[in-house]
Design an enzyme around this catalytic site. Structure first.
Site, mmCIF file in Angstrom:
data_model
loop_
_atom_site.group_PDB
_atom_site.id
_atom_site.type_symbol
_atom_site.label_atom_id
_atom_site.label_comp_id
_atom_site.label_asym_id
_atom_site.label_seq_id
_atom_site.Cartn_x
_atom_site.Cartn_y
_atom_site.Cartn_z
ATOM 1 N N TRP A 44 20.493 7.890 -20.601
ATOM 2 C CA TRP A 44 21.063 6.614 -21.029
ATOM 3 C C TRP A 44 20.454 6.148 -22.340
ATOM 4 O O TRP A 44 19.256 6.297 -22.578
ATOM 5 C CB TRP A 44 20.839 5.553 -19.962
ATOM 6 N N HIS A 59 12.612 3.696 -12.420
ATOM 7 C CA HIS A 59 12.327 3.529 -13.837
ATOM 8 C C HIS A 59 12.617 4.834 -14.574
ATOM 9 O O HIS A 59 12.923 5.860 -13.969
ATOM 10 C CB HIS A 59 10.873 3.101 -14.032
ATOM 11 N N TYR A 88 12.931 -10.779 -13.094
ATOM 12 C CA TYR A 88 11.667 -10.167 -12.648
ATOM 13 C C TYR A 88 10.509 -10.675 -13.501
ATOM 14 O O TYR A 88 9.443 -11.026 -12.975
ATOM 15 C CB TYR A 88 11.778 -8.643 -12.750
ATOM 16 N N ARG A 111 8.137 3.859 -25.475
ATOM 17 C CA ARG A 111 7.478 3.330 -24.285
ATOM 18 C C ARG A 111 6.075 3.924 -24.142
ATOM 19 O O ARG A 111 5.817 5.039 -24.578
ATOM 20 C CB ARG A 111 8.285 3.647 -23.016
ATOM 21 N N LEU A 157 4.442 2.527 -15.560
ATOM 22 C CA LEU A 157 3.640 3.368 -14.673
ATOM 23 C C LEU A 157 4.424 4.559 -14.150
ATOM 24 O O LEU A 157 5.647 4.537 -14.069
ATOM 25 C CB LEU A 157 3.140 2.541 -13.485
ATOM 26 N N HIS A 196 0.794 -1.232 0.000
ATOM 27 C CA HIS A 196 0.000 0.000 0.000
ATOM 28 C C HIS A 196 0.825 1.280 0.000
ATOM 29 O O HIS A 196 0.287 2.358 -0.248
ATOM 30 C CB HIS A 196 -0.932 0.017 1.213
#
Length: 313
Positions: free
Chosen positions: A203, A180, A137, A210, A167, A12
């Site tokens: 980078w 991210h 992942y 995206r 996100l 949360h």
């Protein structure tokens, strides 16, 4: 879901979990159960079992996960694989044993093959090689999907899995080593602005494309699907359009008010060339994203400024 359901939002305090809590509160759900990592380590099997037996949970949003960008995934692959497998396994098995009515598992679009056709459809899962920079992942997230499907098949549970695209939003991670791309770029632009630096380094080549989804839109989708959708098939959550990293940098510069140059470090990896999800299915189920990239960036930057001390220390 019913207004008197006891709803456990795992994770949360994170980007997704905090948005789900806000959405539930706005809709009048009052029995929202949360635990910090210190209060309940989801990697601890016995602790998770005892929590579910004690708390009489009806609904679970499984938003807890170890997440990070390219560098974090490269440097800590064992942690990304092991921690996420433990969290998922403990929550899903304990939820079934405790008779939870419904569970939503948050996956990721990194489950899709590196060179999947664009936009990526739900049926593209397991049709090709994964992107190497976040393979551990992705494998953990694929295992979570398969666990939900297997439990539905074997135990008759009602567990659904959603695959959100990239996100951003409030409560994001702005650490330059583990975040991210979007929050990292926002922080770089802001700090270059206040330090009056002539340029920022980005980078890669700036060419990868995206898709970016505002976290409150994802929360809206999750709550909507928990009310309306049941099934073994995964569901993509996105906006249905993408942007190059180079163009994203320019959008962030405008929002932040930074006027310096951008220097691309092409010795750094680009990652997947393109990541765009097919949102036909979620649209057919009656949900669409409502926050534009410009508005989402402004809201995210406002939160960043208000929480600058906390997120940069």
């Amino acid at each position: 879901m019913h207004k008197n359901d006891r709803i456990f939002v795992a994770g949360h305090r994170g980007l997704v979990g905090s948005a789900i809590v806000r959405k539930l509160e706005v809709e009048g759900y009052q029995q929202i159960v949360t635990r910090t990592r210190k209060e309940l380590d989801l990697r601890d099997k016995l602790a998770v079992e005892q929590f579910f037996q004690r708390e009489d949970i009806d609904i679970v949003f499984l938003a807890a996960a170890k997440v990070g960008g390219i560098v974090a995934n490269r440097d800590y692959p064992a942690d990304f694989l092991t921690d996420n497998l433990l969290i998922q396994t403990n929550v899903i098995t304990s939820a079934q044993q405790a008779g939870v009515k419904k569970l939503l598992f948050l996956g990721s679009t990194c489950i899709y093959p590196k060179l999947a056709p664009q936009p990526m459809k739900e049926e593209d899962l397991l049709t090709g090689e994964l992107e190497s920079t976040n393979e551990p992942y992705a494998i953990a997230k694929i295992a979570g999907i398969k666990m939900c499907q297997a439990y539905n098949q074997q135990y008759g549970t009602n567990y659904i899995s959603v695959m959100p695209t990239n996100l951003y939003g409030s409560h994001d991670n702005f650490d330059l080593e583990s975040s991210h791309v979007l929050p990292a770029l926002m922080r770089k632009c802001h700090e270059a602005k206040i330090k009056n630096l002539p340029s920022i380094e980005v980078w890669g080549t700036g060419k990868p494309r995206r898709e970016f989804l505002y976290s409150d839109d994802l929360a809206d989708a999750c709550v909507y699907l928990m009310k309306t959708y049941s099934g073994n098939d995964i569901v993509n959550i996105g906006v249905g359009k993408d942007i190059s990293i180079a163009a994203l940098v320019e959008e962030i510069k405008k929002v932040v008010g930074y006027e310096g140059d951008v220097v691309y470090n092409t010795s750094r990896p680009d990652g997947t060339p393109r990541k765009l999800v097919d949102v036909t299915k979620v649209h057919s189920l009656g949900w669409e994203a409502s926050t534009s990239l410009d508005e989402g960036l402004r809201q995210a930057y406002h939160w960043y400024l208000e929480n600058y001390e906390a997120v940069t220390n």
